[in-house]
Every structure is written in C-alpha cells, then in structure tokens.
Design an enzyme around this catalytic site. Structure first.
Site, PDB file in Angstrom:
ATOM      1  CD1 TRP A  70      -2.623   1.693   0.458  1.00  0.00           C
ATOM      2  CD2 TRP A  70      -2.003   1.908   2.601  1.00  0.00           C
ATOM      3  NE1 TRP A  70      -3.313   2.756   0.991  1.00  0.00           N
ATOM      4  CE2 TRP A  70      -2.948   2.911   2.301  1.00  0.00           C
ATOM      5  CE3 TRP A  70      -1.473   1.838   3.891  1.00  0.00           C
ATOM      6  CZ2 TRP A  70      -3.379   3.837   3.250  1.00  0.00           C
ATOM      7  CZ3 TRP A  70      -1.901   2.769   4.837  1.00  0.00           C
ATOM      8  CH2 TRP A  70      -2.840   3.750   4.508  1.00  0.00           C
TER       9      TRP A  70
ATOM     10  CG  ASP B  93      -2.165  -2.626   7.316  1.00  0.00           C
ATOM     11  OD1 ASP B  93      -3.303  -2.576   7.835  1.00  0.00           O
ATOM     12  OD2 ASP B  93      -1.806  -1.847   6.415  1.00  0.00           O
TER      13      ASP B  93
ATOM     14  CE  LYS C 246     -10.220   0.036   3.090  1.00  0.00           C
ATOM     15  NZ  LYS C 246      -9.562   0.453   1.906  1.00  0.00           N
TER      16      LYS C 246
END
Ligand code: PGU
Length: 407
Positions: A136, A217, A253
């Site tokens: 990311w 993460d 999300k």
C-alpha cells in the site's frame, strides 16, 4: 503577487497516487465514468453502502438519552478496545486471557499504523522496518515520517502473478536480527496475493528464529474469504506461539465505516506487566498527537460487537460484500475470455480481497482513463468492489482495447 505572501515560494505538491484518482474522477463529466481507484465498496448500483446493522446501531445510540459527548480517555473506548482485540486474536486467545495485550483506539488503520510506528521509533531497539514490494502506497510514508528506516522484502512475482516465496524468505533471512516486518494480515494490497497457511507457518518460524518483530496491518478482515476467523489466521498463528507482535486494525472496509475513522492498535506482549508499561507509553505518543480519539464510530463498533444478534447480522452483510466481489472476479474473467482478449487472465479469479493487480502498465491505464473514462491507480490495480454487472462490459472493452492497441 506571490512574493507578497509569506507562503509565496511554496511548491504545489502532487495529488496522492490513490486518493488523487478520485479527485480526477470527480472532475470528469462523462456519464460512463467509472472509479476503480480507491478501495471502497460499492453496491450493484455503484453506490456507497451503509450496512443495515450500522444504521441500527446508530439509531440505538441516538435514542439513548444517557449518552453524552464527554472526552474519551486517551486510549479510547474501553469496550471497543477489548472487543477489537477479541475480534482479531480470537475469543479464546491465550494472550487476552493472560492480560498481556494492550489495545488503543486509533484513527482507522492509518492512525493505528502511525501510533504503532511512533511507539517503535521511541522504544524499540531496531529502527528498520521491512515492507513488502509492492505494498500500500502510504506504508513507506507513514513509517518514514514516524522515524523508522524503511527497507523492502520481495513479495510479488510479475512472471507468475503470484507470491515470490523464495525471494521473501531470502530477504527476511538476510534482515538484521530484531528488524520489524510489516505483514498484510490478509487480502494483500495491491496484489491480491496471500501466502498459504503452510507458507505463513514457514514465515513464522523464520521470523521467530531471527527475532524479527511482526507488525500486522489488518485492513480487510472478512473481505478476503468472507469469514472473520479465516482472515485472522495469520495473526493468530503468531500469537499462538507466545511471541510478541503489533496489529493495526481498520473498520473502514469490513464495517463500511471509512469516514468515521475507526481502528485499533494492539500490542501483544510477553507479560501483563510489560503490556501495561507499553500502554502507559502509547498514551504519551497519542496525547500530543490528537489527545484522544473520536467517540461515534467506536461506539457503533462496540454496539455491534457486543450484541450477538447484531454481530451475526454484521457477519452476513460482510459475507454478502465479499461474495459480490468474488462474483465480480468471475464475471470479469468470463467476459475477457469470451471476448478473446489476448493473455492469461486467470489471476483475476485467483487473487483475493478487494483488488485485482491486473498487470496492465501505466500507459495502458492512462489510455483506459483517457478513452474510456475508467479511473484506477497507475500500477494497474483495480478495485473489484467498484465494479458491477452493469459496468463489466465497459471495463472489458477498455482492457481489450488497451491490450490490443497498447500491448
Ligand atoms: N492498510 C492497507 C493495506 C490499506 O489498503 C488501507 C486503505 C489502509 C491500511 C488504511 O485504511 P484506513 O482508511 O486508514 O483504515 N487503502 C485503501 C483506501 C484508500 C487509501 O489509500 O487510504 C486503498 O484504496 O488502497
């Protein structure tokens, strides 16, 4: 004129590589424009989704007259923290039973990563963090600005569009003892490629034998497989061995709480005493940064997680989102096959999570944006969650043209 301003010499900064895609999309007036840049879930109608269970929780909160708007403690909402640790580590986690986990509420996944990184920069002996190549786009910035030195380990193999497992093992083996290693808990962004459980086990053994510190993460728990427990397996393996790790969780999300900025940082320690000293230092990191976190989003999460009926409802809505993404993969793959688009597109159905790492290059992406009004990051990543049955044909046309004309 500029010289009159004390800021007259400021240079214009470029847009963010991911969030800037939405800025460009918003400026486009074409009726067929399609935003596959940002990883944000859309319905079949292409609309953002607020989960039913989130609406219910908000209603409960609004109707509860006993609720006030006082400051939360520096570490956030206590219930939220406990429930978040349980969600990622598992209800029967020995680390939770032993009280050797400290969890602090942070500003979504990004804020959790940043607080964890600032803590490590101040208190951990090894300041190098290894991040996967690619990862990311915000990871290197978050860690560098926190004071860590960022190195990469091999992760993705463009030739197989899969995991470069040997490269990964070699690079971690060559890392200095004690180095921090950033691991995507599941649904690796941007590649959609995760290690198998057997590979995770080998990574775990290697990391523990070298004393490498795992920093997970977890931005997509539930989005990879549709199951919250299955998607937490990697993290749980590292906690089951009794060793230490950090975990950054995001509810952006999996609960659709993007703009509410709800997340948590958990640090699993060896003993209760160490955990409580770690927490005391996390408070010193947070207090001068933003003092204490916001109350609303964390209250929604806590309301849902502590009520078994609402929890169940959430898992069903989450599964429906994951299933829709999986069905988009199949539809896009089928459409490209039917169209006879040159190349092997099977990675579209093999990869998991929110994104497909298509293999399209930046020229092909620019062509698709210019000619077809399709917006995506220049590395060829598309957010499958932004696609619907109605827009699959348009995307297929664009990919077909890009591959045949720009190949
Ligand atoms: N970690 C990973 C791996 C992510 O993909 C994201 C979000 C985050 C952390 C941070 O999410 P929070 O919103 O702070 O919880 N990545 C998305 C969203 C856009 C962005 O770049 O922030 C993406 O499209 O990659």
């Amino acid at each position: 004129m500029d010289s009159e301003s004390v800021f007259g010499k400021i240079v214009r900064a470029p847009e963010d590589p991911i969030l800037g895609v939405t800025v460009a999309y918003n400026k486009d007036t074409s009726p067929v424009k399609l935003n596959l840049g940002v990883g944000a879930y859309r319905t079949e109608e292409g609309k953002p989704l607020v989960l039913n269970v989130v609406r219910k929780a908000e209603q409960l909160l609004v109707n509860d007259q006993s609720r006030v708007k006082e400051y939360l403690p520096i570490v956030g909402l206590v219930d939220f923290n406990k429930l978040s640790a349980k969600l990622i580590l598992g209800a029967d986690s020995p680390a939770i039973k032993d009280n050797r986990v400290t969890t602090v509420q942070c500003l979504s996944g990004t804020g959790s990563l940043r607080v964890g990184a600032e803590f490590l920069a101040r208190h951990y002996h090894q300041l190098t963090i290894y991040i996967p190549q690619p990862t990311w786009g915000n990871h290197p910035k978050v860690f560098t600005l926190a004071g860590l030195s960022v190195k990469t380990y091999r992760y993705y193999d463009p030739a197989t569009r899969g995991l470069n497992f040997q490269g990964l093992l070699e690079d971690l083996r060559a890392a200095p003892s004690g180095a921090i290693v950033l691991l995507h808990a599941c649904a690796h962004n941007p590649t959609g490629v995760d290690p198998t459980l057997e590979q995770w086990e080998q990574i775990r053994q290697l990391m523990r034998s070298k004393g490498l510190l795992p920093f997970f993460d977890s931005a997509y728990q539930g989005f990879a497989s549709g199951s919250l427990d299955a998607d937490a397996q990697s993290v749980r393996m590292f906690v089951a061995d009794g060793g230490e790790c950090l975990v950054a969780q995001s509810y952006a999300k999996n609960m659709g709480l993007y703009g509410e900025r709800v997340g948590a940082l958990s640090i699993v320690c060896k003993t209760e005493d160490v955990a409580s000293r770690v927490e005391s230092q996390l408070k010193l990191v947070i207090r001068p940064m933003y003092s204490s976190p916001p109350i609303h989003g964390a209250s929604i999460v806590a309301t849902i997680l502590k009520d078994s009926t609402m929890y169940k409802e959430w898992t069903l809505e989450l599964k429906a989102m994951a299933d829709r993404i999986i069905s988009m993969r199949q539809q896009l793959f089928d459409a490209l096959s039917a169209r006879g688009t040159p190349g092997d597109w099977s990675h579209i159905i093999k990869q998991i999570g929110m994104f497909t790492f298509t293999g399209l290059n930046s020229e092909q992406v620019a062509f698709m944006t210019k000619e077809y009004h399709i917006y995506m990051t220049s590395d060829g990543r598309i957010s499958m969650a932004g696609l619907s049955s109605k827009t699959v044909p348009h995307l297929t046309d664009a990919i077909h043209a890009a591959v045949t004309r720009m190949g």
